[in-house]
Scaffold this active site. Structure first.
Site, PDB file in Angstrom:
ATOM      1  N   GLY A  37       0.202  -1.140  -0.104  1.00 21.65           N
ATOM      2  CA  GLY A  37      -0.126   0.033  -0.049  1.00 21.65           C
ATOM      3  C   GLY A  37       0.576   1.344   0.316  1.00 21.65           C
ATOM      4  N   LEU A  82       0.364   3.751  -2.332  1.00 20.62           N
ATOM      5  CA  LEU A  82       1.101   3.483  -3.281  1.00 20.62           C
ATOM      6  C   LEU A  82       1.156   4.722  -4.114  1.00 20.62           C
ATOM      7  CD1 LEU A  82      -2.097   0.952  -4.650  1.00 20.62           C
ATOM      8  CD2 LEU A  82       0.925   0.853  -3.623  1.00 20.62           C
ATOM      9  N   HIS A  83       2.738   4.705  -4.722  1.00 18.40           N
ATOM     10  CA  HIS A  83       2.724   6.651  -5.411  1.00 18.40           C
ATOM     11  C   HIS A  83       3.506   5.664  -7.276  1.00 18.40           C
ATOM     12  CE1 HIS A  83       6.463   3.783  -5.106  1.00 18.40           C
ATOM     13  NE2 HIS A  83       6.930   3.734  -3.980  1.00 18.40           N
ATOM     14  N   HIS A 121       4.832   2.441  -7.706  1.00 15.93           N
ATOM     15  CA  HIS A 121       3.573   1.038  -7.536  1.00 15.93           C
ATOM     16  C   HIS A 121       2.380   0.799  -9.004  1.00 15.93           C
ATOM     17  CE1 HIS A 121       4.053   1.981  -3.607  1.00 15.93           C
ATOM     18  NE2 HIS A 121       4.152   0.114  -3.681  1.00 15.93           N
ATOM     19  N   GLN A 124       8.068  -9.270   7.697  1.00 13.74           N
ATOM     20  CA  GLN A 124       9.588  -8.992   7.307  1.00 13.74           C
ATOM     21  C   GLN A 124       9.806  -7.133   8.004  1.00 13.74           C
ATOM     22  OE1 GLN A 124       7.492  -8.004   3.261  1.00 13.74           O
ATOM     23  NE2 GLN A 124       8.740  -5.981   3.420  1.00 13.74           N
ATOM     24  N   LYS A 181      13.644  -0.666  -7.362  1.00 13.68           N
ATOM     25  CA  LYS A 181      14.244  -0.646  -6.782  1.00 13.68           C
ATOM     26  C   LYS A 181      14.631  -0.873  -5.542  1.00 13.68           C
ATOM     27  CE  LYS A 181      12.562   2.414  -3.285  1.00 13.68           C
ATOM     28  NZ  LYS A 181      13.517   2.169  -1.984  1.00 13.68           N
ATOM     29  N   VAL A 192      11.561   4.641 -10.610  1.00 13.08           N
ATOM     30  CA  VAL A 192      10.685   5.944 -10.938  1.00 13.08           C
ATOM     31  C   VAL A 192      11.389   6.220 -10.381  1.00 13.08           C
ATOM     32  CG1 VAL A 192       8.271   6.958 -11.161  1.00 13.08           C
ATOM     33  CG2 VAL A 192       8.347   4.494 -11.657  1.00 13.08           C
ATOM     34  N   SER A 199       9.257   6.383  -3.183  1.00 11.68           N
ATOM     35  CA  SER A 199       9.444   5.592  -2.470  1.00 11.68           C
ATOM     36  C   SER A 199       8.415   6.001  -1.601  1.00 11.68           C
ATOM     37  CB  SER A 199      10.632   5.048  -0.877  1.00 11.68           C
ATOM     38  OG  SER A 199      10.354   4.776  -0.345  1.00 11.68           O
ATOM     39  N   SER A 200       7.687   4.476  -0.542  1.00 18.27           N
ATOM     40  CA  SER A 200       6.137   5.215  -0.163  1.00 18.27           C
ATOM     41  C   SER A 200       6.783   5.897   1.736  1.00 18.27           C
ATOM     42  CB  SER A 200       5.662   4.523   1.018  1.00 18.27           C
ATOM     43  OG  SER A 200       5.652   3.627  -0.565  1.00 18.27           O
TER      44      SER A 200
END
Ligand code: PAF
Length: 284
Positions: A28, A30-31, A34, A63, A152, A179, A188-189
């Protein structure tokens, strides 16, 4: 067409039965990175490689280590669903922790071996075992013909590719380029945790990778020195590791190595840990 959200394994299996799926696993928040994965998945649908896109949204506790940002990790479900719907995703799998790990502690896990204990794994013990275990579960639940990951997270990509080969999962791993903002900063989130000064300082990571790439002809020492000098020029950046790996083994290259390589960088910018990587060529 509105997106259908499956919260249980059986709902999801019912929805994808008889379909060929392109799976985009996410946590989730999201950017555009994604959305680039979704765009690539749409190309697979256009090419008739898959007929349905499934995105998963699951912040996987397995994780995250003790003291990491599991509780702080951004959770933006409504916004994520709106983005996925606008991007033409048909099905979202958004299970609870209980749905994914009904027995709590797992008796069986995928282990990521030596490579999983290097670089990200050095400071994040157990991280990649957690990633591989949840990815293996998602592959078993969704049974996708293709699964898409962003470059990434280079070490994650390498380890997932190895797991798919080692454990004979019937899926193709599709890797999509990182990206970046116009400044070069990889999306990055976790970028949302950076304040304005940190955000400016964080550009040093991609600038260091660029400096490294343009020194490839002068050998590994010059590559590392070029990247280091950029990183050291930014006092809000605390370097965790900088390494050059052989893309086929993900092990550090030695002085004699010539050929394609990947530079990896991880650093803390303020209290936010960021990673990035770039392909280079070691010649000379
Ligand atoms: O890259 C991520 O967002 C996660 O590590 C993944 C692959 C969705 C597994 O939880």
């Amino acid at each position: 067409m509105s997106v259908v959200v499956a919260e249980t394994v059986s709902e999801l299996r019912g929805l994808v039965q008889g379909r060929t799926v392109a799976l985009v696993p996410t946590m989730g928040a999201l950017h555009d990175g994604h959305l680039a994965l979704i765009a690539r998945a749409r190309e697979l649908v256009t090419a008739a490689t898959a007929d349905t896109i499934v995105a998963s949204i699951f912040v996987n506790p397995l994780q995250f280590g003790p003291g990491e940002d599991l509780d702080k990790y951004p959770r933006t479900m409504d916004d994520d669903l709106a983005k996925l719907e606008a991007a033409g995703v048909a099905v979202v799998f958004a299970p609870s922790v209980e749905q994914m790990y009904p027995d709590g502690v797992l008796a069986t896990k995928v282990t990521s071996g030596t490579i999983g204990s290097l670089f990200e794994g050095r400071t994040r013990a157990g991280h990649f075992d957690g990633v591989l275990t949840v990815v293996a579960k998602l592959l078993n639940i969704v049974d996708p013909t293709a699964v898409l990951f962003g470059q990434k997270d280079a070490q994650q990509v390498f380890l997932v590719q190895r797991m798919v080969r080692d454990l004979s999962f019937a899926t193709t791993v599709v890797v999509v380029e990182t990206v970046r903002e116009d400044t070069g900063l990889a999306l990055s989130s976790r970028n949302r945790f950076l304040d304005a000064k940190e955000h400016r300082a964080a550009r040093a990571l991609s600038a260091a990778l660029e400096a490294a790439a343009s020194s490839g002809d002068r050998g590994i020492d010059s590559v590392l020195a070029a990247a280091q000098s950029v990183l050291m020029g930014e006092n809000l950046v605390a370097l965790d590791y900088l390494a050059v790996v052989n893309p086929t083994t993900f092990l550090p290259v030695d002085d004699a190595y010539r050929g394609p390589a990947r530079v990896l960088v991880a650093a803390r910018v303020g209290s936010t840990r960021l990673i990035d990587n770039e392909k280079i060529h070691l010649g000379g």
